[in-house]
Design an enzyme around this catalytic site. Sequence first.
Site, PDB file in Angstrom:
ATOM      1  N   ASP A   3       0.823  -1.215   0.000  1.00  0.00           N
ATOM      2  CA  ASP A   3       0.000   0.000   0.000  1.00  0.00           C
ATOM      3  C   ASP A   3       0.859   1.268   0.000  1.00  0.00           C
ATOM      4  OD1 ASP A   3      -2.358   1.436   0.095  1.00  0.00           O
ATOM      5  OD2 ASP A   3      -3.200   0.243   1.724  1.00  0.00           O
ATOM      6  N   ASP A   9     -10.645   1.962  -3.409  1.00  0.00           N
ATOM      7  CA  ASP A   9     -11.166   1.723  -2.056  1.00  0.00           C
ATOM      8  C   ASP A   9     -12.687   1.694  -2.065  1.00  0.00           C
ATOM      9  OD1 ASP A   9      -8.889   1.325  -0.625  1.00  0.00           O
ATOM     10  OD2 ASP A   9      -8.750   3.342   0.210  1.00  0.00           O
TER      11      ASP A   9
HETATM   12  C1  GLA Z   1      -5.749   1.789   2.230  1.00  0.00           C
HETATM   13  C2  GLA Z   1      -6.176   0.620   1.381  1.00  0.00           C
HETATM   14  C3  GLA Z   1      -7.227  -0.184   2.103  1.00  0.00           C
HETATM   15  C4  GLA Z   1      -6.659  -0.669   3.406  1.00  0.00           C
HETATM   16  C5  GLA Z   1      -6.181   0.504   4.230  1.00  0.00           C
HETATM   17  C6  GLA Z   1      -5.459   0.064   5.475  1.00  0.00           C
HETATM   18  O1  GLA Z   1      -6.740   2.730   2.357  1.00  0.00           O
HETATM   19  O2  GLA Z   1      -6.619   1.046   0.144  1.00  0.00           O
HETATM   20  O3  GLA Z   1      -7.643  -1.260   1.309  1.00  0.00           O
HETATM   21  O4  GLA Z   1      -5.616  -1.564   3.164  1.00  0.00           O
HETATM   22  O5  GLA Z   1      -5.302   1.328   3.496  1.00  0.00           O
HETATM   23  O6  GLA Z   1      -5.009   1.123   6.233  1.00  0.00           O
END
Ligand code: GLA
Length: 730
Positions: free
Chosen positions: A479, A549
């Site tokens: 990420d 997301d």
């Molecule tokens: C980001 C990712 C999510 C999750 C969060 C965790 O927003 O896109 O899918 O993994 O971080 O903090």
Amino acid sequence: MAILINEEKKLFTLNTKNTTYQMKVIDYGYLAHLYYGKKMDGDMSYVITHYDRGFSGNPYEAQEHREFSLDNIPLEYSCYGNGDFRTPAFNIKDIEGIHGCDLRYVSYEVMDSKYSLKGLPAAYTNDGEKGETLKIVLQDPQVGVEVDLLYGIIEDKDLITRSAIVRNISDADIFVAKASSMSLDFVTGDYDLIHFHGRHAMERMYEREAINHGVKKIGSTRGTSSHQHSPFVVIAGKDANEDAGDCYGISFLYSGSFNCEVEKDQTDQVRLNMGVQDEMFEYVLYPESEFVAPEVVMVYSPDGFADMSHKMHDVVRYNICRGEYKTKRRPILINSWEAVYFDFNGDDIVNIAKQASELGVEMLVLDDGWFGVRNDDKSGLGDWFVNEDKMGGPMADVVKRVKDLGMKFGIWIEPEMVSEKSELFKEHPDYAFVIPGRKPVMGRSQLNLDFSRKEVVNCIFDQMTAVLDKIDVDYIKMDMNRSILNVYSMTEGIQNNGTILYKYVLGVYDFMERLQARYPKMFIEGCSGGGGRFDAGMMYYTPQIWCSDNTDAVDRIRIQYGTSFAYPLSTMGAHVSAVPNHQTGRVTDMNTRGVVAMTGAFGYELDLGKLSEEDKTAVREQIKTYHEAAPVILKGDYYRLSNPFEAEYGAWMSVDEEKKHAVVGAVLLNTHGNHPVFYIRLRGLAPERSYRDKKTGVVYSGAALMELGMPFTIVPGNYPSYQILLDAVE
Ligand code: GLA
């Protein structure tokens, strides 16, 4: 030979299976662009015409020939300072601060394979595929700069790639103020620009607009390719649509700040430049050193967007994505994030895995919160040691318990970040991007680590491998959760945003390359708050990226629609999540969520323990269907059957190469009283064949499905969905 050179005329022709690209060295040694389009023979240099247009400068040698001006000539790699006042592809500043140069042809070289770029992604050839490279060297000896223009060809894929290497051949420092990877001039034609804008949780929204006079710029200054603009554009003929018309797909293989500009000039010619963002960019080139402009991949189709996307998808799937999973079905996963967020312990994770495995899910992904002190998003980043108190013991025990269920195990990491509240920040505050004496701008309460520095990358790499070496990990979700700002590198002599951010991207690529080399069987999925770094460059390291997301099925139809223009379904992570949806509050039924999430690399992200028995049965069914349909979905040709920004329904389908199997998906976006039946014309089937609907057994003629369409009767309810698997009748 795909590269043809007429020495006498200094005419360079690049041929792929169906396309031709041509350029020529014209008077005074300038490299003019002549043509890119349908495959053609002959010398196209007649397209260049000369007029004295006034206020368009002339090279000194032209003397009274005022009709010769670079301002009006289509060029391969225009530079600022030699009479071309259009948006230049290249600009340089010398030690005295003087901008501009005058690049002229010096030599060429042909290579028998497709070039690669050290430390950067680049399209590669597979066994049995032929690649070639043409290098053309341009030079300005007075300023002391040389540029290698690289043209890569993979003939069978109709692929032409471009990159440029800038070299300082003087004995003083020079500054690269702009170095596009490619520039493409269109002498004739009236075009539209299609680009994909967005925001966090609503990425890659399709937008089509006329190319009018002036300059249209898209890009990113965020240090990542960004949620806001995709580094992919289409130049489309006015009448181009899914089935017909000229279109050029241009994709930048780079995951950092980028710049794409499209200009219609004073005589209606169109220019497109694509490259690293030039705002705040002054790359310092010491004598003899080089700057490598990342690769751009280009495909052309005279047959509309579907054909262009198929070509681009094949290039991404087979010539950019790498590793065991480049086309293989990935394990169907359950991700802990939307199920429990930060609120879990080791037993909860095993429990999630257990419930999921009973339904047929194949992999557990432990998301954020397992390391350092990390019970919310305000602390812990940078401390990559297992929080054994929270996990109830070593990570290896949790992994073993998950694996004992017959499941694979995946884990989340965010290597490029540090929280102010962390051991790492206490120990090495200089590792973070912070401008000394100024308060940094925060993003999600975190700072970016300076990945332009090798020792910073090494520190994180060593911490992470210390954890990963001890567990049997099958998958990593990598990420990156903020835009980059406060750019200041403690070890850089001159603080230049562009230079540091470029080196940062190289640091990230290096990190991933080393991680993959250490765990070759492991599969890395990219992520940046969903689709904030969703680009073909990243796909070279991570053949799948968390698409957004936003897991809302209705929004996802639009996100996946835009994404599909450039990127194959195999690259799009897509999950079924809970309702009301955590991003939009919308309620859609389990079938609709399944049909939409199956248009990609499929998984789940919710508390399965809270599902009704009816929904659990639906999940079992979905998993069964995905097993059958995945080869077609991941490897087949994808067709957009509606534009969900305009139509009342979203509809799409995939067809395998032999046209024997197809998977159709549709969702009604708007229901009304007494709603008419909607007929969707399918595409890509063999007209002479018949196809059986696997579920109902009804047999249809391929031609009829494509000409008349398939009727979708209205099922009452919100956003009813349809999924049809078709098999050719032998
Ligand atoms: C980001 C990712 C999510 C999750 C969060 C965790 O927003 O896109 O899918 O993994 O971080 O903090």
